[in-house]
Design a protein around this motif. Structure first.
Motif, PDB file in Angstrom:
ATOM      1  N   GLU A  44      -0.975 -20.515  -8.705  1.00 46.98           N
ATOM      2  CA  GLU A  44       0.275 -20.279  -9.053  1.00 46.98           C
ATOM      3  C   GLU A  44       0.118 -19.403 -10.455  1.00 46.98           C
ATOM      4  N   HIS A  45       0.887 -18.323 -10.380  1.00 50.84           N
ATOM      5  CA  HIS A  45       0.655 -17.398 -11.837  1.00 50.84           C
ATOM      6  C   HIS A  45       1.222 -18.049 -12.911  1.00 50.84           C
ATOM      7  N   VAL A  46       0.488 -19.093 -13.292  1.00 47.92           N
ATOM      8  CA  VAL A  46       0.786 -19.871 -14.714  1.00 47.92           C
ATOM      9  C   VAL A  46      -0.510 -20.098 -15.245  1.00 47.92           C
ATOM     10  N   ASP A  47      -0.607 -20.387 -16.620  1.00 50.80           N
ATOM     11  CA  ASP A  47      -1.827 -20.531 -17.228  1.00 50.80           C
ATOM     12  C   ASP A  47      -1.315 -21.224 -18.552  1.00 50.80           C
ATOM     13  N   ILE A  48      -2.294 -22.006 -19.343  1.00 50.36           N
ATOM     14  CA  ILE A  48      -1.905 -22.693 -20.488  1.00 50.36           C
ATOM     15  C   ILE A  48      -1.298 -21.589 -21.699  1.00 50.36           C
ATOM     16  N   PRO A  49      -0.643 -22.008 -22.389  1.00 49.23           N
ATOM     17  CA  PRO A  49      -0.269 -21.165 -23.696  1.00 49.23           C
ATOM     18  C   PRO A  49      -1.500 -20.620 -24.678  1.00 49.23           C
ATOM     19  N   VAL A  50      -1.296 -19.488 -25.065  1.00 48.09           N
ATOM     20  CA  VAL A  50      -2.024 -18.651 -25.747  1.00 48.09           C
ATOM     21  C   VAL A  50      -1.740 -18.689 -26.997  1.00 48.09           C
ATOM     22  N   VAL A  51      -2.194 -19.271 -28.216  1.00 52.69           N
ATOM     23  CA  VAL A  51      -1.737 -19.146 -29.577  1.00 52.69           C
ATOM     24  C   VAL A  51      -2.446 -18.643 -30.497  1.00 52.69           C
ATOM     25  N   ASP A  52      -2.032 -17.206 -31.129  1.00 54.60           N
ATOM     26  CA  ASP A  52      -2.415 -16.720 -32.182  1.00 54.60           C
ATOM     27  C   ASP A  52      -2.540 -17.408 -33.653  1.00 54.60           C
ATOM     28  N   LEU A  53      -3.514 -17.803 -34.049  1.00 51.32           N
ATOM     29  CA  LEU A  53      -3.812 -18.490 -35.250  1.00 51.32           C
ATOM     30  C   LEU A  53      -3.736 -17.621 -36.566  1.00 51.32           C
ATOM     31  N   HIS A  86      -9.185 -17.205 -34.279  1.00 53.93           N
ATOM     32  CA  HIS A  86      -9.391 -18.351 -34.981  1.00 53.93           C
ATOM     33  C   HIS A  86     -10.294 -18.210 -36.276  1.00 53.93           C
ATOM     34  N   GLY A  87     -10.809 -17.246 -36.643  1.00 56.02           N
ATOM     35  CA  GLY A  87     -11.687 -16.985 -37.641  1.00 56.02           C
ATOM     36  C   GLY A  87     -13.247 -17.335 -37.490  1.00 56.02           C
ATOM     37  N   ILE A  88     -13.606 -17.741 -36.230  1.00 58.11           N
ATOM     38  CA  ILE A  88     -15.078 -17.796 -36.136  1.00 58.11           C
ATOM     39  C   ILE A  88     -15.516 -16.730 -35.438  1.00 58.11           C
ATOM     40  N   SER A  89     -16.667 -16.245 -35.889  1.00 56.23           N
ATOM     41  CA  SER A  89     -17.556 -15.067 -35.503  1.00 56.23           C
ATOM     42  C   SER A  89     -17.525 -15.131 -33.969  1.00 56.23           C
ATOM     43  N   HIS A  90     -17.117 -13.950 -33.323  1.00 51.46           N
ATOM     44  CA  HIS A  90     -17.244 -13.675 -31.813  1.00 51.46           C
ATOM     45  C   HIS A  90     -18.936 -13.648 -31.661  1.00 51.46           C
ATOM     46  N   GLU A  91     -19.518 -13.096 -32.285  1.00 51.68           N
ATOM     47  CA  GLU A  91     -21.055 -12.981 -32.197  1.00 51.68           C
ATOM     48  C   GLU A  91     -21.772 -14.383 -32.341  1.00 51.68           C
ATOM     49  N   LEU A  92     -21.207 -15.234 -33.163  1.00 53.14           N
ATOM     50  CA  LEU A  92     -21.801 -16.571 -33.400  1.00 53.14           C
ATOM     51  C   LEU A  92     -21.588 -17.179 -31.938  1.00 53.14           C
ATOM     52  N   MET A  93     -20.199 -17.120 -31.516  1.00 59.45           N
ATOM     53  CA  MET A  93     -19.752 -17.887 -30.374  1.00 59.45           C
ATOM     54  C   MET A  93     -20.725 -17.420 -29.119  1.00 59.45           C
ATOM     55  N   LYS A  94     -20.916 -16.056 -28.947  1.00 57.49           N
ATOM     56  CA  LYS A  94     -21.917 -15.576 -27.861  1.00 57.49           C
ATOM     57  C   LYS A  94     -23.247 -16.039 -28.101  1.00 57.49           C
ATOM     58  N   CYS A  95     -23.948 -15.997 -29.155  1.00 54.58           N
ATOM     59  CA  CYS A  95     -25.104 -16.262 -29.156  1.00 54.58           C
ATOM     60  C   CYS A  95     -25.458 -17.706 -29.066  1.00 54.58           C
ATOM     61  N   THR A  96     -24.526 -18.757 -29.596  1.00 60.14           N
ATOM     62  CA  THR A  96     -24.514 -20.077 -29.260  1.00 60.14           C
ATOM     63  C   THR A  96     -24.510 -20.610 -27.949  1.00 60.14           C
ATOM     64  N   ARG A  97     -23.619 -19.846 -26.901  1.00 61.07           N
ATOM     65  CA  ARG A  97     -23.428 -20.236 -25.789  1.00 61.07           C
ATOM     66  C   ARG A  97     -24.696 -19.547 -24.787  1.00 61.07           C
ATOM     67  N   GLU A  98     -25.105 -18.212 -25.252  1.00 59.02           N
ATOM     68  CA  GLU A  98     -26.350 -18.077 -24.493  1.00 59.02           C
ATOM     69  C   GLU A  98     -27.639 -18.680 -24.910  1.00 59.02           C
ATOM     70  N   VAL A  99     -27.823 -18.993 -25.898  1.00 51.04           N
ATOM     71  CA  VAL A  99     -28.994 -19.923 -26.429  1.00 51.04           C
ATOM     72  C   VAL A  99     -29.041 -21.213 -25.377  1.00 51.04           C
ATOM     73  N   TRP A 100     -27.942 -21.806 -25.417  1.00 49.01           N
ATOM     74  CA  TRP A 100     -27.855 -23.046 -24.638  1.00 49.01           C
ATOM     75  C   TRP A 100     -28.358 -22.599 -22.844  1.00 49.01           C
ATOM     76  N   ARG A 101     -27.712 -21.559 -22.475  1.00 48.18           N
ATOM     77  CA  ARG A 101     -27.952 -20.934 -21.172  1.00 48.18           C
ATOM     78  C   ARG A 101     -29.422 -20.713 -20.971  1.00 48.18           C
ATOM     79  N   GLU A 102     -30.180 -20.322 -21.765  1.00 48.52           N
ATOM     80  CA  GLU A 102     -31.695 -20.101 -22.073  1.00 48.52           C
ATOM     81  C   GLU A 102     -32.112 -21.507 -21.818  1.00 48.52           C
ATOM     82  N   PHE A 103     -31.658 -22.449 -22.673  1.00 47.96           N
ATOM     83  CA  PHE A 103     -32.188 -23.678 -22.721  1.00 47.96           C
ATOM     84  C   PHE A 103     -32.215 -24.406 -21.148  1.00 47.96           C
TER      85      PHE A 103
END
Length: 357
Positions: A44-53, A86-103
């Motif tokens: 279905e064309h439905v998704d969970i809500p998006v909230v701008d913080l 949400h106030g968290i750096s997008h770069e920090l999010m990306k780097c953290t996810r990618e370092v675990w992909r490398e692991f």
């Protein structure tokens, strides 16, 4: 209490190794009963809500109230929302996810140095639950403690890639701050004092841990799941999803909705302990993870939990003659023993606890 689970009941098989071996059919241990298998019919064309913080702590009262209402509605109706600005750096999010992909792409013998046991689950793992002969999920993971500080042991965190430990320290600190802000917003929107939920969690002495999920590509994704249906046993979860492959499904009105990740958003979900504290005004909702036939996925689930030995019960302000307390007090240590013993099993845990706590 947790020490009664000493070792895995069978030799642990790494799902990534199975995937990379080139098998065309998955072992029987991973084949779900037909009723639990994912359907890949048109969604279905439905998704969970998006909230701008961005207006959550705005000086503009109207904008602030609007954001609180959006959070409240999402927690009541869905138990989930995607948080942007949400106030968290997008770069920090990306780097953290990618370092675990490398692991997870390191040689198996390097990862095996961090192999876990069910005593604490900390380290490199491939199963939840200790029942012999259980049907398993198509995933590997790395679990680590972040709070309380005395449980934090960076020597158990991967030393490779070399940036992993520093990134985890920075990422953990930022996510803890965001969780605190969200907990205040939930308290206010329940009609409680803004620090009620935080204090009920133990104030500054709360628990926080991270599970990094690795979902290898799967030759038969229609027969298995990356993570079986469950509601999260803790307080609140902040999920950093893979940036380009959907996998999370949320149950709504008996149907499974595939969440489409918004760029640079966190997926926030209510855990069982907030359902208990809110006397079921806010709902923890069943969710599961499907796997992909051609791509591996990485996601980071950060669990913000009550102090483990503190009795958790409905807020007295939310209990009345018309709405009696649905749950009796139980510590988080007692509560989470269920999932650590039996693995993820829908919402049976919180429903059982409502009649037996």
């Amino acid at each position: 209490m947790m020490n009664c689970l000493q070792s895995w009941p069978e030799p642990v098989v790494r799902v990534q190794s199975l995937s990379e071996s080139g098998i065309r059919a998955i072992p029987d241990r991973y084949i779900k009963p037909p009723s639990d298998r994912p359907g890949f019919e048109n969604q279905e064309h439905v998704d969970i809500p998006v909230v701008d913080l961005k207006n959550l702590f705005s000086h503009d009262h109207t904008l602030h109230e609007e954001t609180l209402k959006l959070i409240s509605s999402a927690c009541k109706e869905w138990g989930f929302f995607q948080a942007v600005n949400h106030g968290i750096s997008h770069e920090l999010m990306k780097c953290t996810r990618e370092v675990w992909r490398e692991f997870f792409n390191l040689p198996l013998e390097v990862k095996q140095e961090y192999a876990n046991a069910p005593t604490t689950y900390e380290g490199y793992g491939s199963r939840l639950g200790v029942q012999k002969g259980a049907i398993l999920d198509w995933s590997d993971y790395f679990f680590l403690h972040y709070l309380p500080v005395y449980l934090r042991n960076p020597s158990k965190w991967p030393s490779l890639p070399s940036s992993c430990r520093d990134l985890m320290s920075e990422y953990g600190a930022e996510v803890v701050k965001l969780c605190g802000r969200l907990l205040k917003a939930m308290s206010i929107s329940l009609g409680l004092k803004e620090d009620y939920l935080q204090n009920a969690f133990g104030g500054e002495d709360i628990g926080a841990c991270l599970r990094v999920n690795f979902y290898p590509k799967c030759p038969q994704p229609d027969l298995t799941l990356g993570l079986s249906s469950h509601s999260d046993p803790g307080g609140m979860t902040l999920l950093l999803p893979d940036h380009d492959i959907a996998g999370l499904q949320v149950r709504k009105n008996g149907k499974w909705i595939t969440v489409k990740p918004v760029p640079n958003a966190f997926i926030v979900n209510v855990g069982d302990q907030i359902q208990v504290m809110s006397n079921a005004i806010y709902k923890s909702v069943e969710h599961r993870v499907i796997v992909n036939p051609v791509k591996d996925r990485v996601s980071l689930a950060f669990f913000y939990n009550p102090k483990s030995d503190l009795p958790i019960e409905p807020a007295k302000e939310l209990v009345s003659e018309d709405r009696p307390a649905l749950y009796s007090p139980m510590t988080f240590d007692e509560y989470r023993l269920y999932i650590r013993t039996y693995g993820p099993r829908g919402k049976t845990q919180v429903e059982f606890s409502g009649s037996n706590r």
